[in-house]
Design an enzyme around this catalytic site. Structure first.
Site, PDB file in Angstrom:
ATOM      1  N   CYS A 137      -7.124  -4.635  -8.546  1.00 37.19           N
ATOM      2  CA  CYS A 137      -8.039  -4.275  -7.532  1.00 37.19           C
ATOM      3  C   CYS A 137      -9.299  -3.603  -6.881  1.00 37.19           C
ATOM      4  O   CYS A 137     -10.520  -3.839  -6.231  1.00 37.19           O
ATOM      5  CB  CYS A 137      -7.519  -4.050  -6.016  1.00 37.19           C
ATOM      6  SG  CYS A 137      -5.632  -4.719  -6.473  1.00 37.19           S
ATOM      7  N   SER A 151       6.428  -7.455  -9.524  1.00 38.15           N
ATOM      8  CA  SER A 151       6.297  -8.951  -9.581  1.00 38.15           C
ATOM      9  C   SER A 151       6.264  -9.119 -11.174  1.00 38.15           C
ATOM     10  O   SER A 151       6.512  -8.590 -11.599  1.00 38.15           O
ATOM     11  CB  SER A 151       4.486  -8.554  -9.480  1.00 38.15           C
ATOM     12  OG  SER A 151       4.293  -8.707  -7.943  1.00 38.15           O
ATOM     13  N   THR A 179       3.095  -7.565  -3.440  1.00 37.74           N
ATOM     14  CA  THR A 179       1.884  -7.766  -2.305  1.00 37.74           C
ATOM     15  C   THR A 179       3.101  -7.746  -1.379  1.00 37.74           C
ATOM     16  O   THR A 179       3.656  -7.049  -0.048  1.00 37.74           O
ATOM     17  CB  THR A 179       1.239  -8.150  -2.482  1.00 37.74           C
ATOM     18  OG1 THR A 179       0.124  -7.478  -3.856  1.00 37.74           O
ATOM     19  CG2 THR A 179       0.413  -7.940  -1.005  1.00 37.74           C
ATOM     20  N   HIS A 239       5.252 -10.726 -12.943  1.00 41.76           N
ATOM     21  CA  HIS A 239       3.673 -11.365 -14.348  1.00 41.76           C
ATOM     22  C   HIS A 239       3.231  -9.847 -14.279  1.00 41.76           C
ATOM     23  O   HIS A 239       2.441  -9.773 -14.967  1.00 41.76           O
ATOM     24  CB  HIS A 239       2.063 -11.565 -14.006  1.00 41.76           C
ATOM     25  CG  HIS A 239       1.582 -11.018 -12.752  1.00 41.76           C
ATOM     26  ND1 HIS A 239       0.552  -9.824 -12.665  1.00 41.76           N
ATOM     27  CD2 HIS A 239       2.140 -10.540 -11.235  1.00 41.76           C
ATOM     28  CE1 HIS A 239      -0.190  -9.065 -11.225  1.00 41.76           C
ATOM     29  NE2 HIS A 239       0.924  -9.444 -10.686  1.00 41.76           N
ATOM     30  N   ASN A 291       0.209   2.728 -11.689  1.00 43.03           N
ATOM     31  CA  ASN A 291      -0.780   1.978 -12.519  1.00 43.03           C
ATOM     32  C   ASN A 291      -1.984   2.241 -13.168  1.00 43.03           C
ATOM     33  O   ASN A 291      -1.989   1.888 -13.755  1.00 43.03           O
ATOM     34  CB  ASN A 291      -1.328   0.886 -11.276  1.00 43.03           C
ATOM     35  CG  ASN A 291      -1.592   1.603 -10.026  1.00 43.03           C
ATOM     36  OD1 ASN A 291      -1.171   1.834 -10.102  1.00 43.03           O
ATOM     37  ND2 ASN A 291      -2.892   0.714 -10.562  1.00 43.03           N
ATOM     38  N   GLN A 294       5.337  -1.438 -11.896  1.00 48.16           N
ATOM     39  CA  GLN A 294       5.269  -0.919 -13.139  1.00 48.16           C
ATOM     40  C   GLN A 294       6.422  -0.745 -13.783  1.00 48.16           C
ATOM     41  O   GLN A 294       5.755  -0.279 -15.021  1.00 48.16           O
ATOM     42  CB  GLN A 294       3.680   0.313 -13.155  1.00 48.16           C
ATOM     43  CG  GLN A 294       2.718  -0.440 -12.124  1.00 48.16           C
ATOM     44  CD  GLN A 294       1.425  -1.120 -13.405  1.00 48.16           C
ATOM     45  OE1 GLN A 294       2.037  -1.678 -14.425  1.00 48.16           O
ATOM     46  NE2 GLN A 294       1.144  -2.089 -12.494  1.00 48.16           N
TER      47      GLN A 294
HETATM   48  C1  LIG Z   1       2.220  -0.391  -8.488  1.00 47.88           C
HETATM   49  C2  LIG Z   1       1.686  -1.707  -8.051  1.00 47.88           C
HETATM   50  N1  LIG Z   1       1.954  -1.789  -7.555  1.00 47.88           N
HETATM   51  C3  LIG Z   1       1.445  -3.490  -6.442  1.00 47.88           C
HETATM   52  C4  LIG Z   1       0.751  -4.143  -7.163  1.00 47.88           C
HETATM   53  C5  LIG Z   1       0.527  -5.704  -6.318  1.00 47.88           C
HETATM   54  O1  LIG Z   1       1.222  -7.057  -7.368  1.00 47.88           O
HETATM   55  P1  LIG Z   1       1.269  -8.153  -7.081  1.00 47.88           P
HETATM   56  O2  LIG Z   1      -0.433  -8.565  -6.853  1.00 47.88           O
HETATM   57  O3  LIG Z   1       1.396  -9.383  -7.765  1.00 47.88           O
HETATM   58  O4  LIG Z   1       1.303  -8.336  -6.046  1.00 47.88           O
HETATM   59  C6  LIG Z   1       0.569  -4.280  -8.100  1.00 47.88           C
HETATM   60  C7  LIG Z   1      -0.419  -5.105  -9.299  1.00 47.88           C
HETATM   61  O5  LIG Z   1      -0.837  -4.825  -9.782  1.00 47.88           O
HETATM   62  C8  LIG Z   1       0.739  -2.521  -9.227  1.00 47.88           C
HETATM   63  O6  LIG Z   1       0.155  -2.077 -10.350  1.00 47.88           O
END
Ligand SMILES: Cc1ncc(COP(=O)(O)O)c(C=O)c1O
Length: 395
Positions: free
Chosen positions: A341, A209, A71, A211, A161, A189
């Site tokens: 989200c 990210s 993000t 995680h 995602n 992803q």
């Molecule tokens: C495709 C995609 N972009 C961005 C994000 C945001 O990641 P983060 O919450 O680790 O910043 C996610 C998280 O679900 C994601 O799946």
């Protein structure tokens, strides 16, 4: 609980935890203090980690910027590029099925102007409909038709995602560069699940990210440039001058070592993890499809094109009940009714709606994400529970 929600997050791999722990206790120096060995030791750990990540991604070492996750990386990439005083263009082109982390930054930018005072314009392109062989894939012809000399950035996710669709990154890069724009790719992803090569694909800005690839949360990175074009970003977090002034704040050696270790493991084990996960997905789909009348696959079928969908992704549509009800009736299996989200707001998935599904069809859809530590026994146990709870609900 059987965890089948690996697009939302993944557990930290025990090898990652082992690698990071000494950097919380023994080697705790501030990596920006170069007057003593404690600081220099922490700095070396960070440098080695970023060298290793850049090599795996085939990105220039100096392009790596550490952030608190995708993000933040997306904010820095899009706001940073559009808001730089040297940015003379004012359009952002993106796909309707981007993650809210991109869509909401774009909505916010649409209320602002560039440094030269031009109002920022956001153009959204669609995806192929659900009955198309490339269901859910970005419509490349539509994209080509709108990208022009006003376009500053094209922002398209590498892998979706929700439905796991994988974008034709190289073609997107060609279209983008022909118009003199830059390509931002949300690869959150994709990193750790697919080979991601920044130079070969000619992506300019790439975000992810840790995680999502068995590293810790609130740790990520942004690749700024692949050596082919000069990119200038306006920093979004200032103070301290770290990371060449692009993103201020003391770096955390422990989470950076963890992220690099997680990426190395994912890269080393990519083939074996992928083939095991593909088998598990096939198994889950076969069990559910043969037991649940009218079950449909959302998105591209991997049987027609095995490279068009993330290996662990399964997004299905029920005939008779809502995903939320199925989830509530199956508490020992972790799966999801949409992106993490949007599921808190219980809105039908914007990705499925963009593919032309009705609101009711979107509400009858769920997403499974199979991961590294899932086993054959878990998939059978999850299928048993899912089939039993479905039967209870339909009566
Ligand atoms: C495709 C995609 N972009 C961005 C994000 C945001 O990641 P983060 O919450 O680790 O910043 C996610 C998280 O679900 C994601 O799946």
């Amino acid at each position: 609980m059987i965890y089948l929600d690996h697009h939302a997050t993944t557990p930290c791999d025990p090898r990652v935890v082992e690698a990071m722990l000494p950097y919380l206790t023994q080697h705790f120096g501030n990596p920006h203090s170069d007057s003593h060995e404690a600081g220099r030791e922490a700095r070396r750990a960070i440098d080695q980690s970023l060298d290793s990540m850049a090599a795996i991604l085939n990105a220039p070492r100096e392009s790596m910027v550490v952030t608190s996750g995708a993000t933040e990386s997306i904010n820095l990439a899009l706001r940073g590029f559009l808001m730089h005083p040297r940015c003379k263009r004012h359009q952002v082109v993106l796909c309707e099925t981007e993650h809210p982390a991109v869509l909401e930054v774009a909505d916010d930018l649409s209320k602002q102007a560039t440094a030269s005072g031009q109002p920022i314009e956001i153009i959204r392109v669609g995806v192929h409909p659900h009955d198309h062989p490339s269901a859910g894939q970005v419509d490349v012809d539509q994209l080509r038709a709108v990208v022009n000399e006003q376009t500053a950035v094209v922002s398209i996710m590498w892998a979706n995602n929700e439905i796991g669709s994988i974008a034709p990154i190289q073609s997107l890069a060609e279209i983008t560069h022909e118009a003199g724009a830059v390509l931002h790719c949300d690869a959150t992803q994709a990193v750790g699940r697919l080979p991601v090569d920044v130079r070969a694909t000619d992506v300019d800005l790439l975000t992810a990210s840790a995680h999502k690839f068995y590293g810790p949360k609130s740790t990520g990175f942004l690749v700024v440039g692949n050596g082919n074009r000069r990119l200038r970003l306006r920093p979004q977090i200032v103070g301290g001058g770290q990371q060449r002034g692009l993103r201020g704040g003391t770096l955390n050696p422990a989470t950076i070592v963890a992220m690099a270790t997680a990426m190395r493991i994912a890269n080393d084990d990519l083939e074996s993890d992928t083939s095991r996960i593909l088998e598990l997905r096939e198994m889950l789909w076969n069990r559910l499809h043969s037991a649940l009348d009218g079950l449909q696959l959302n998105g591209t079928s991997w049987r027609e094109d095995s490279s068009a969908r993330l290996p662990g992704n399964l997004n299905v549509r029920l005939r008779d009940i809502e995903g939320e009800a199925w989830m509530a009736a199956t508490p020992d299996v972790a799966f999801s009714s949409g992106s993490a989200c949007s599921s808190t707001e219980a809105l039908p998935s914007h990705v499925l709606l963009a593919m032309g599904l009705t609101e009711s069809e979107a509400r009858r859809s769920v997403r499974f994400g199979i991961g590294r530590f899932n086993t054959v026994d878990e998939i059978h146990a999850a299928a048993d529970q899912l089939i039993a709870s479905h039967q209870k609900l339909v009566g």
